[in-house]
Design a protein around this motif. Structure first.
Motif, PDB file in Angstrom:
ATOM      1  N   GLU A   1       7.705  -5.299  -5.873  1.00 56.87           N
ATOM      2  CA  GLU A   1       8.608  -5.453  -4.713  1.00 56.87           C
ATOM      3  C   GLU A   1       7.822  -5.842  -3.460  1.00 56.87           C
ATOM      4  N   PRO A   2       8.114  -6.996  -2.874  1.00 54.99           N
ATOM      5  CA  PRO A   2       7.318  -7.434  -1.724  1.00 54.99           C
ATOM      6  C   PRO A   2       7.842  -6.953  -0.377  1.00 54.99           C
ATOM      7  N   ALA A   3       9.006  -6.293  -0.345  1.00 53.87           N
ATOM      8  CA  ALA A   3       9.638  -6.017   0.949  1.00 53.87           C
ATOM      9  C   ALA A   3       8.841  -5.029   1.784  1.00 53.87           C
ATOM     10  N   LEU A   4       8.115  -4.112   1.120  1.00 59.62           N
ATOM     11  CA  LEU A   4       7.359  -3.098   1.844  1.00 59.62           C
ATOM     12  C   LEU A   4       5.935  -3.058   1.311  1.00 59.62           C
ATOM     13  N   ARG A   5       5.084  -2.349   2.044  1.00 63.16           N
ATOM     14  CA  ARG A   5       3.668  -2.289   1.678  1.00 63.16           C
ATOM     15  C   ARG A   5       3.454  -1.670   0.296  1.00 63.16           C
ATOM     16  N   ASN A   6       4.173  -0.608  -0.008  1.00 59.71           N
ATOM     17  CA  ASN A   6       4.111   0.045  -1.309  1.00 59.71           C
ATOM     18  C   ASN A   6       5.499   0.536  -1.661  1.00 59.71           C
ATOM     19  N   THR A   7       5.642   1.115  -2.858  1.00 56.30           N
ATOM     20  CA  THR A   7       6.912   1.698  -3.263  1.00 56.30           C
ATOM     21  C   THR A   7       6.720   3.204  -3.365  1.00 56.30           C
ATOM     22  N   LEU A   8       7.385   3.962  -2.511  1.00 54.58           N
ATOM     23  CA  LEU A   8       7.265   5.423  -2.553  1.00 54.58           C
ATOM     24  C   LEU A   8       7.839   5.926  -3.873  1.00 54.58           C
ATOM     25  N   ASP A   9       7.014   6.627  -4.643  1.00 49.41           N
ATOM     26  CA  ASP A   9       7.496   7.156  -5.929  1.00 49.41           C
ATOM     27  C   ASP A   9       8.004   8.574  -5.705  1.00 49.41           C
ATOM     28  N   ILE A  10       9.230   8.658  -5.231  1.00 49.91           N
ATOM     29  CA  ILE A  10       9.796   9.962  -4.861  1.00 49.91           C
ATOM     30  C   ILE A  10       9.941  10.870  -6.085  1.00 49.91           C
ATOM     31  N   SER A  11      10.153  10.272  -7.250  1.00 46.76           N
ATOM     32  CA  SER A  11      10.303  11.086  -8.475  1.00 46.76           C
ATOM     33  C   SER A  11       9.040  11.867  -8.788  1.00 46.76           C
ATOM     34  N   ALA A  12       7.894  11.373  -8.276  1.00 51.67           N
ATOM     35  CA  ALA A  12       6.643  12.076  -8.547  1.00 51.67           C
ATOM     36  C   ALA A  12       6.686  13.501  -7.989  1.00 51.67           C
ATOM     37  N   ILE A  13       7.458  13.716  -6.945  1.00 49.66           N
ATOM     38  CA  ILE A  13       7.468  15.047  -6.310  1.00 49.66           C
ATOM     39  C   ILE A  13       8.031  16.104  -7.271  1.00 49.66           C
ATOM     40  N   PRO A  14       9.299  15.967  -7.708  1.00 50.43           N
ATOM     41  CA  PRO A  14       9.774  17.009  -8.632  1.00 50.43           C
ATOM     42  C   PRO A  14       9.006  17.011  -9.958  1.00 50.43           C
ATOM     43  N   LEU A  15       8.518  15.855 -10.374  1.00 52.37           N
ATOM     44  CA  LEU A  15       7.797  15.824 -11.652  1.00 52.37           C
ATOM     45  C   LEU A  15       6.465  16.572 -11.547  1.00 52.37           C
ATOM     46  N   VAL A  16       5.705  16.314 -10.481  1.00 53.08           N
ATOM     47  CA  VAL A  16       4.426  17.021 -10.304  1.00 53.08           C
ATOM     48  C   VAL A  16       4.664  18.530 -10.163  1.00 53.08           C
ATOM     49  N   ARG A  17       5.744  18.890  -9.511  1.00 54.91           N
ATOM     50  CA  ARG A  17       6.037  20.326  -9.387  1.00 54.91           C
ATOM     51  C   ARG A  17       6.280  20.976 -10.740  1.00 54.91           C
ATOM     52  N   GLN A  18       6.821  20.196 -11.691  1.00 52.82           N
ATOM     53  CA  GLN A  18       6.990  20.754 -13.040  1.00 52.82           C
ATOM     54  C   GLN A  18       5.665  20.829 -13.777  1.00 52.82           C
ATOM     55  N   LEU A  19       4.839  19.816 -13.606  1.00 51.18           N
ATOM     56  CA  LEU A  19       3.624  19.696 -14.425  1.00 51.18           C
ATOM     57  C   LEU A  19       2.472  20.531 -13.888  1.00 51.18           C
ATOM     58  N   SER A  20       2.434  20.748 -12.583  1.00 55.32           N
ATOM     59  CA  SER A  20       1.249  21.355 -11.957  1.00 55.32           C
ATOM     60  C   SER A  20       1.641  22.445 -10.967  1.00 55.32           C
TER      61      SER A  20
END
Lengths: 280, 280, 280, 280
Positions: free
Chosen positions: C178-197
């Motif tokens: 996606e070129p519209a922004l500098r990066n793509t915020l991976d918001i799903s990483a938040i609840p996923l990391v909370r489950q894993l770590s």
């Protein structure tokens, strides 16, 4: 306007040839770099070195310092590995390329290696780039896991800015959504980098695919696209390699790869001659 | 276990050859498909068709129904374009391939075309795949913009499930983070698809790069990697093309590409013979 | 089976709380880290530090060693920058977080900083991870530009394997097509990391977007998704910032962000209470 | 200059509200769309419809025509499924949204549905977009698997160009290199689309993750980022669902999601009020 200067074609229209002993990277003939992922033992390294030498390799590769995703994986033999690489050079006459991970090890690695490798994970370790540039040895700069071509050339610019233009770029596959292989070989980077920069560019089809059955066709494709060489992993016993076994060629497979590359290079050379004649 | 069956190597170990008149796709010789992105006029199409025929193309391509990102862009000449393609076939003897976008047009397109193309944006238009499968003509199935190789083969499976195995797969670049080119040509897909499937697979380096200066080296790489052919865009006046001008070759550039592909194919053929001898 | 151990929830079911003076990251209240991209001058830093302190920030950020894509860009004030950060801490009472780039600088940075940051480009600089782990200070570990969640947790494992579990993970956007922004915020990483770590995880919406107009809604989203805090760039004069001006908030915009985060946190807290009651 | 016109904020500064019976999408209150991935039977659909109605859903979703990667997977009940949706509407009073795959079915689907869905795989099926635009019903347009935000808005422009501005955009996750989840939810698209376009935009956290444990935190994040609603999959017995079981909520989980969304919306509303006051 391009953000890189020293490494650009505009700055230097003629191709840079990187000379490693009698080997010339960036000249007419594709250069073949081969060896194990990691230096594991004297026996493993010498056996591989002799085999790749006999099959036609020009440079020996082997990792002494290994950047591993897991802190619990084999991290390399470190200085002991560097000594074994020097021993393999003595025995075979092949110059050696090996990776450095830490600014504090650059001097040590430079004292053993003919070419210092900066790996994909360190492509934007800018301090390492500078230190390696200052070490006064040719540098093999791998493209980062998800680096743009511009970022890759900017990393080369960091090295060039130290006054060292003996830089070999190495495309090793980029990270994409495709799960079928370890990475996606960006073959278009080869002709594009040749337009943008005077630096030689080679391809590592072993890391690009993670699958030995694809290494030879992709090595052919690399040379057909204009690469100045290939770097491949070879192991005498891939099933028992300490790293990257699935992508390592056996010595017999490597010998076949060398034959095919030579034939391909001859064809490309003919193409170039033919095109040149067509233009007369 | 693989989710596709009919298109898998396990189901049919020998390669499928797709026959279009006297042209065989998937046999020894790489097939060259060339023509304009869009059919624009009788003059433009016939001029291009004659030029590519003379240079050595085997099949003529040209779009009559165009899938355009913008509703305000040229959408193609539709049936009038199909009639012009038929006229170009009469004049040159080249079979024609053209795209269909809508289930309601399949019968119409099939009545003019020798090969029906399903474009990247419709690779998972499952109703269209079925309808095209039933049309009884060979199908050229482009890989989706961000389709996995497995999804691509599953799309082919939709066609094969209608009883039609005359399917040519076409790699045209995938969408990645790299902004330097329009797409990233996934060259590894060629040897990988050859392992997984019996269907022939070709490469479209024009869409893969969007840059005519890269088309010829990548066409060479495609053939070197084992592709059964290439499809390229050619326009007599790229600067004034109604679509995809920057990636269109001039007729002269195309003639050079054909020479290089032929030389490359000879080299690959020699490689195969040499490898076969090496195994004896 | 997961390749990480020390950082996994299986190893330690209760959440790790990272304590930095009186600030607790990973406890109930979202922590707000703010400050300029780079330390530019005493005046710029103190002005920003006072403003973010007054608006409610808990920790001050500021770069003294800057990893820049170009060797010709501003590389940071280095030790002088560290001294200014220490001065800002004296003046405001805010603990400071700053990045280290080189194993040789870890001791120096640790002597000034309250939290040592490992940046995205160094997430797999394994030697740096080890050295930082041994420095005995809390570590803020940014996710690599195109790192998988597993690789990110493995990088944390390198730090944890030194005996240091005071690690804050920081999601800062990943590289996508996606070129519209500098990066793509991976918001799903938040609840996923909370489950894993068991490690706390925060979000950097400034780097994730490169666009200040999106920072506040994404900071809200981060907290709503369960993040333990946010890190944002604030500059008294974004138009004249030496780096990352377009993504820097003005102090007034930052004050509004703090208000919204507090309200959001209250809402989330109420959600948790309500859900707990619903389960009774 | 932006290539889209009718859907841009420049063309129409005030937000478009899409009205479906008494439901307003794009007004103050986030709209909740829920139901099974596929309509499987009268019993399954009515049980789900009653449960989501009771929990607070505003619109019922359910697939009658299913776009499946495999030709051997369940393809939907087709017209029979549409009839069951109409029956569920009668029973619960909820308007229904359902997908259409083929231009030839648009009239049929429009005769049953309150909102016609164009799925991710058909986002650039331009003929379908036109036909759906002409059908005179509100359209729910999912973002393509790897579509840029600009391409998504251009697809909306195809619909708007038919004179139909009753378009709801739906972000459902994009394809990235991250293998941990089915897709990567592009949360930044929400505030960005709100800046670029007047059309309402909702989020589908079920498809974005493929993991029911992440649906509720991401639904909260969507609303916190400014989404006009969420669409989630609910199944009375996810373990036996004919498609997408792992990402389907149970009715009890869905009830909790509705509570949390309502609380979040109240918080956001308070934020907005607070910000407005702050500006006075």
């Amino acid at each position: 306007m391009k953000p890189y200067k020293l490494v650009s074609r505009e700055m230097k229209p003629e191709k840079t040839i990187v000379r490693i002993g009698s080997v010339a990277v960036g000249a007419d003939r594709p250069v073949i770099i081969a060896g194990p992922c990691a230096v594991e033992s004297e026996r493993q390294l010498l056996e591989t070195a002799r085999a790749v030498k006999q099959a036609g390799a020009h440079i020996l590769r082997g990792g002494a310092f290994k950047p591993r995703t897991s802190p619990y994986a084999f991290q390399g033999l470190e200085e002991e590995g560097l000594k074994l690489l020097a021993r393999a050079r003595e025995v075979t006459g092949l110059p050696v390329v090996t990776e450095v991970l830490d600014t504090r090890d650059v001097e040590l690695v430079a004292s053993y290696a003919d070419v210092i490798q900066v790996g994909a994970r360190n492509m934007q370790n800018f301090r390492l780039l500078r230190e390696v540039g200052h070490a006064g040895k040719p540098v093999l700069l791998k493209r980062g896991l998800a680096a743009t071509i511009e970022e890759w050339l900017m990393a080369a610019e960091y090295i060039a800015a130290t006054g060292n233009d003996q830089i070999i770029l190495c495309e090793r596959g980029i990270r994409t959504y495709e799960p079928a292989l370890r990475n996606t070989l960006d073959i278009s980077a080869i002709p594009l980098v040749r337009q943008l920069s005077h630096l030689p560019v080679i391809v590592d089809p072993s890391h690009a695919t993670g699958n030995r059955r694809l290494v030879t066709p992709l090595a052919r494709a690399a040379v057909a696209a204009g690469a100045d060489g290939v770097m491949v992993e070879v192991h005498p016993d891939p099933a028992n390699a300490l790293c990257d076994g699935p992508q390592s060629l056996t010595p017999a497979m490597f010998a076949e790869l060398v034959h095919e590359i030579q034939l391909m290079a001859y064809s490309i050379f003919s193409c170039a001659r033919l095109s040149a004649q067509a233009r007369i």
